[in-house]
Design an enzyme around this catalytic site. Structure first.
Site, PDB file in Angstrom:
ATOM      1  N   TYR A  26       1.342  -1.295   0.172  1.00 16.87           N
ATOM      2  CA  TYR A  26       0.386  -0.234  -0.357  1.00 16.87           C
ATOM      3  C   TYR A  26       1.000   1.286  -0.107  1.00 16.87           C
ATOM      4  CZ  TYR A  26      -4.414  -2.168   1.400  1.00 16.87           C
ATOM      5  OH  TYR A  26      -5.624  -3.575   1.009  1.00 16.87           O
ATOM      6  N   ASP A  28      -5.674  -0.255  -6.591  1.00 13.98           N
ATOM      7  CA  ASP A  28      -7.544  -0.472  -6.689  1.00 13.98           C
ATOM      8  C   ASP A  28      -7.962   0.017  -5.161  1.00 13.98           C
ATOM      9  OD1 ASP A  28      -6.826  -2.848  -4.548  1.00 13.98           O
ATOM     10  OD2 ASP A  28      -7.856  -4.086  -5.626  1.00 13.98           O
ATOM     11  N   HIS A  43     -10.359  -6.703  -5.548  1.00 10.76           N
ATOM     12  CA  HIS A  43      -9.881  -7.156  -4.127  1.00 10.76           C
ATOM     13  C   HIS A  43     -10.429  -7.843  -2.836  1.00 10.76           C
ATOM     14  CE1 HIS A  43      -6.713  -4.328  -1.593  1.00 10.76           C
ATOM     15  NE2 HIS A  43      -8.173  -4.880  -0.626  1.00 10.76           N
TER      16      HIS A  43
END
Length: 494
Positions: free
Chosen positions: A237, A265, A354
């Site tokens: 991330y 995403d 995800h």
């Protein structure tokens, strides 16, 4: 330095003067309270007390060393002087613990869905809520799995399939079976040892583990748990502070990670109502400075606080400048963006939504895959990038379908968390072995002896885009059919 006394720590129990104990050490977190991504309330609940039990599943053990100024590290505490809180088990928790004692025998689990059924019965409510939840109405969560059911095989016959080899390579790494353990957050919610359980199982079956940014174990713990030449990838991330991001990436490369999967995403984390509802309590509204604060999203809110919503295609050259690891974009959801990824010079994409936890009504990865590969072949791009998929994979037939469509491999996440939560490492080992056994059987039944023989001609995808609306339900068959069941609980030992 003398040890602190528990009574001294207990004096510091207000929002203006807040100490907590974690792993036998005291920390002054007063200034950090307004910044805590999970809100003040959860820290104040443990103000002046031992917060280790709450801290452990959510945070890697090196979190305080990394993020809390050293001046706030107050020293070790004589834990014999810390007042132990007597926690009365709720009737709901007593029932859960009884179900844990009655868990089915491991060899009664015949497929990956069985592990999910067992985990649902024995996991703590909050842990189950976090693992199982998805965005909004959870349409995408269900569609990820259902989409595979609309793809049918066109098997070959009279092929010598005595010897079947389903090993392959992914990003230059030879693996024994074409799946990898994809990154999932907060492993210790399901098992006290967390992600290292997955590391050990991945080694045994010679598959790759992707290390999550938001693991419960520290990154180095997971790397240290690997054996020999075991290959691990890193999921990232992207932090708003690019210097932090650079250090994370370069540390991962230095430690031997073989690929960088950048999650693309999640500019903001989705609204996962099942998770939110499981965290609800009746302790009253949390108000700070006259303003109501929303801490209901718990772990999701904590996670999303540092993710950079400004991440864009313009950042790709910077990532290429700070690492020699292959760069893969995780969370691509349309053909056009796969083409842009090729042109940006990255080495791979993961077609993924995800796990249905972000944008509800995002299409399944396998449906996007069926559109993507023909377009890449038209452009001559098919060998310029490796395409992976994740989401909804529960059977080896799903893996085979994805490979026939052109994927290099598939990521599997939740099923291994459920297997770990229910049975520990033995559960993950069995889950992987079940996939291996299914893979061998179905490769034989489709008429292929190696992964390179899998191709689109072995599939009928004409129903894929119908989203399940084209076939009227046959109620006579529905009621006459004897449904499959998950393993039963054992009778009480009491």
């Amino acid at each position: 330095m003398a040890q602190l006394d528990g009574a001294e720590v207990a004096k510091h129990s207000t929002s203006d003067d807040c100490w907590v104990i974690v792993h036998g050490k005291a920390y002054d977190v007063t200034e950090f309270l307004p910044e805590h991504p999970g809100g003040m309330k959860i820290i104040l609940k443990y103000a002046g007390k031992d917060a280790t039990e709450e801290f452990e599943p959510i945070h890697p053990p090196d979190t305080l060393d990394k993020y809390l100024d050293k001046s706030k590290h107050l020293g070790s505490v004589d834990m014999k002087t810390v007042e132990k809180e007597e926690k009365e088990e709720s009737p709901e928790e007593k029932e859960r613990l009884q179900r844990v004692q009655q868990v089915p025998q491991l060899d009664q689990c015949y497929n990956l869905m069985d592990f999910e059924a067992v985990a649902r019965r024995i996991m703590k409510k909050t842990a189950w809520g976090y693992y199982s939840s998805a965005a909004d109405d959870e349409i995408t969560l269900r569609e990820n799995h259902a989409a595979y059911h609309r793809i049918w095989f066109r098997p070959r016959i009279l092929v010598d399939v005595e010897k079947v080899d389903f090993s392959t390579t992914m990003l230059g790494t030879k693996v024994d079976i074409p799946f990898y353990v994809t990154a999932t957050a907060l492993g210790k919610l399901g098992h006290p040892e967390g992600e290292v359980v997955l590391t050990r199982a991945a080694k045994k079956h010679n598959v790759v583990q992707m290390i999550p940014t938001l693991a419960s174990c520290s990154f180095d713990e997971i790397m240290d748990a690997a054996e020999g030449d075991q290959v691990q990838w890193m999921q990232l991330y992207v932090n708003k502070d690019r210097e932090i991001t650079r250090k994370i990436v370069q540390h991962a490369e230095k430690r031997g990670c073989k690929a960088l999967f950048i999650t693309v995403d999640a500019p903001q984390l989705g609204r996962r109502e099942k998770d939110m509802r499981s965290k609800f309590d009746d302790q009253g509204t949390n108000v700070q400075n006259g303003q109501q604060t929303d801490n209901s999203q718990g772990a999701a809110r904590a996670i999303s606080s540092f993710i950079d919503p400004g991440l864009s295609w313009k950042d790709i050259p910077w990532f290429k400048s700070i690492t020699k690891m292959p760069i893969i974009l995780k969370g691509v959801q349309r053909v056009e963006d796969v083409i842009l990824a090729v042109e940006a010079g990255v080495q791979g994409v993961v077609l993924s939504n995800h796990g249905g936890r972000q944008l509800d009504f995002a299409r399944s990865a396998v449906e996007v895959l069926a559109e993507t590969m023909p377009r890449l072949r038209e452009l001559g791009y098919q060998d310029k990038i490796e395409v992976f998929v994740d989401g909804g994979v529960r059977r080896a037939t799903d893996i085979i379908k994805a490979l026939c469509l052109g994927a290099k491999g598939v990521g599997i996440g939740r099923p291994f968390l459920y297997a770990m939560s229910a049975y520990g490492e033995a559960g993950v080992d069995r889950a992987m072995q079940l996939l291996r056994d299914e893979m061998e059987m179905n490769m034989r039944l489709i008429g292929c002896t190696s992964v390179d023989q899998l191709n689109p001609s072995l599939l009928d995808v004409s129903s894929l885009a119908h989203h399940g609306t084209g076939t009227p339900r046959d109620y006579l068959t529905k009621w006459a059919y004897d449904p499959l069941v998950n393993p039963p609980q054992r009778s009480s030992k009491l």
